[in-house]
Scaffold this motif. Structure first.
Motif, mmCIF file in Angstrom:
data_model
loop_
_atom_site.group_PDB
_atom_site.id
_atom_site.type_symbol
_atom_site.label_atom_id
_atom_site.label_comp_id
_atom_site.label_asym_id
_atom_site.label_seq_id
_atom_site.Cartn_x
_atom_site.Cartn_y
_atom_site.Cartn_z
ATOM 1 N N THR A 106 0.834 -1.202 0.000
ATOM 2 C CA THR A 106 0.000 0.000 0.000
ATOM 3 C C THR A 106 0.870 1.253 0.000
ATOM 4 O OG1 THR A 106 -1.746 -1.155 1.212
ATOM 5 C CG2 THR A 106 -1.788 1.256 1.275
ATOM 6 N N ALA A 107 1.985 1.205 0.712
ATOM 7 C CA ALA A 107 2.888 2.358 0.759
ATOM 8 C C ALA A 107 3.554 2.626 -0.582
ATOM 9 C CB ALA A 107 3.957 2.140 1.820
ATOM 10 N N ALA A 108 3.525 1.650 -1.490
ATOM 11 C CA ALA A 108 4.096 1.844 -2.824
ATOM 12 C C ALA A 108 3.143 2.559 -3.770
ATOM 13 C CB ALA A 108 4.493 0.495 -3.417
ATOM 14 N N ILE A 109 1.948 2.897 -3.302
ATOM 15 C CA ILE A 109 0.963 3.578 -4.150
ATOM 16 C C ILE A 109 1.528 4.855 -4.778
ATOM 17 C CG2 ILE A 109 -1.191 4.920 -4.045
ATOM 18 C CD1 ILE A 109 -2.374 2.728 -2.334
ATOM 19 N N PRO A 110 2.270 5.705 -4.024
ATOM 20 C CA PRO A 110 2.845 6.898 -4.668
ATOM 21 C C PRO A 110 3.741 6.572 -5.856
ATOM 22 C CG PRO A 110 2.940 7.105 -2.286
ATOM 23 C CD PRO A 110 2.509 5.707 -2.572
ATOM 24 N N GLY A 137 10.016 7.440 1.494
ATOM 25 C CA GLY A 137 8.817 7.021 2.204
ATOM 26 C C GLY A 137 8.616 5.523 2.162
ATOM 27 N N VAL A 138 8.836 4.903 0.996
ATOM 28 C CA VAL A 138 8.733 3.449 0.885
ATOM 29 C C VAL A 138 9.751 2.773 1.791
ATOM 30 C CG1 VAL A 138 8.917 1.479 -0.675
ATOM 31 C CG2 VAL A 138 7.818 3.588 -1.467
ATOM 32 N N PHE A 139 10.974 3.320 1.820
ATOM 33 C CA PHE A 139 12.020 2.780 2.688
ATOM 34 C C PHE A 139 11.622 2.906 4.161
ATOM 35 C CE2 PHE A 139 16.072 3.549 5.053
ATOM 36 C CZ PHE A 139 16.567 2.251 4.947
ATOM 37 N N GLY A 140 11.012 4.027 4.511
ATOM 38 C CA GLY A 140 10.586 4.235 5.890
ATOM 39 C C GLY A 140 9.520 3.248 6.324
ATOM 40 N N VAL A 141 8.573 2.977 5.437
ATOM 41 C CA VAL A 141 7.533 2.000 5.765
ATOM 42 C C VAL A 141 8.137 0.606 5.895
ATOM 43 C CG1 VAL A 141 5.413 0.908 4.939
ATOM 44 C CG2 VAL A 141 5.694 3.369 4.723
ATOM 45 N N ALA A 142 9.143 0.304 5.053
ATOM 46 C CA ALA A 142 9.825 -0.993 5.153
ATOM 47 C C ALA A 142 10.483 -1.145 6.526
ATOM 48 C CB ALA A 142 10.858 -1.129 4.042
#
Length: 325
Positions: A106-110, A137-142
């Motif tokens: 879901t965080a990869a949506i951007p 941001g994707v890295f942060g969610v990971a």
């Protein structure tokens, strides 16, 4: 910032805050709701009720809620993409893969926003600073979800199928959001969100009846109260704020919600559900906060004089320059 655009900036800030906080809180509400309701039944109750309430309220306030056949078809397509083939399919995916892994997709949506905008040759272009912010941001969610992701074994056939479903859900959400931004309707964004929710709710209801979900549902107070919260906070307020943002703010900046809501969800889980606050949550929250600052403050190249350009100027964290990054 001039007095003329101050209200616009305030409206945008409020809308972002509503999406960030309310959608983050819906993670816990959904968890409680689906303990006794199937995802389709939850979607049927949530979106049908929210759609009827929104359209009824707009009609009582004297606003026109009637739409043309073309607009109805477009609103239906957006509602299906955002609220059925995205949300329902994501719920289906979570029966095969960990919730943390689903949240990471879901965080990869951007990123899908950027890809689809490039493919469609959109005139809206995010600067390199914003692109770096999205990747961060994707890295942060990971980082945020790494303990849950790493605790599971190597993916087998079921996990692979769930991964495909999660990716499909993310692409569906990005596609629906882009269409919602580009298709200009004859009604305001509040009425548009009402129609989208109502259409999605009716389709969810039909699917639930056809698949026998009604007979597998247990009507328990806790799940019903959680569904009521989803109707009010998640749909009537949160979803409407999201649709309004799509019409008034560059889509790359609206997409930052995908990074923030996992933080809100985890914090609420710690406060209200006894979950542990560890170093991964703290580190991920710091990285995500930096990514949101980068994306929100990045410049977006688009035609001047448009509504999007006006809203962008109202919310820009730094002065716009004629060109460049």
């Amino acid at each position: 910032m001039t007095p003329a655009n101050s209200p616009r900036r305030l409206h945008v800030v409020i809308a972002f805050a509503l999406v960030y906080v309310l959608w983050g809180s819906t993670y816990l509400a959904i968890r409680i709701s689906v303990e006794h309701l199937t995802p389709l039944m939850m979607g049927a109750l949530r979106y049908t009720t929210a759609g009827l309430l929104m359209l009824g309220f707009r009609a009582l306030c004297g606003h026109r809620i009637a739409v043309s056949r073309r607009d109805l078809m477009r609103l239906g397509a957006i509602g299906i993409l955002l609220l059925i083939t995205s949300n329902v399919v994501l719920g289906w995916a979570e029966t095969y893969i960990p919730t943390g892994l689903a949240a990471l997709f879901t965080a990869a949506i951007p990123l899908w926003f950027l890809i689809l905008e490039r493919i469609s040759h959109s005139s809206e272009r995010l600067s390199r600073r914003g692109i770096c912010g999205i990747a961060l941001g994707v890295f942060g969610v990971a980082i945020l979800l790494w303990p849950e992701i790493s605790s599971h074994a190597s993916p087998g056939g079921r996990q692979l199928f769930g991964t495909v479903l999660a990716i499909f859900s993310s692409v569906s959400w990005a596609t629906g959001s882009i269409l919602a931004k580009r298709w200009h309707m004859s009604v305001d964004s509040f009425t548009a969100s009402g129609w989208q929710m109502l259409i999605a709710g009716v389709i969810n209801s039909l699917l639930a009846l056809l698949l026998g979900d009604l007979y597998r549902t247990t009507w328990v107070a806790s799940s019903l109260f959680a569904t009521v919260y989803l109707i009010i906070a998640g749909s009537l307020v949160g979803y409407t704020a999201y649709v309004w943002l799509l019409q008034n703010v560059p889509i790359s900046k609206v997409s930052t919600y995908a990074y923030v809501i996992p933080i809100v969800a985890l914090i609420l889980g710690c406060l209200l559900h006894g979950e542990k606050l560890d170093r991964y949550i703290v580190a991920g929250a710091v990285v995500i906060t930096l990514s949101v600052i980068l994306v929100i403050g990045a410049k977006v190249n688009h035609p001047t004089g448009t509504a999007q350009a006006t809203a962008e100027e109202a919310f820009e964290l730094e002065p716009l320059e004629p060109s460049g990054d």
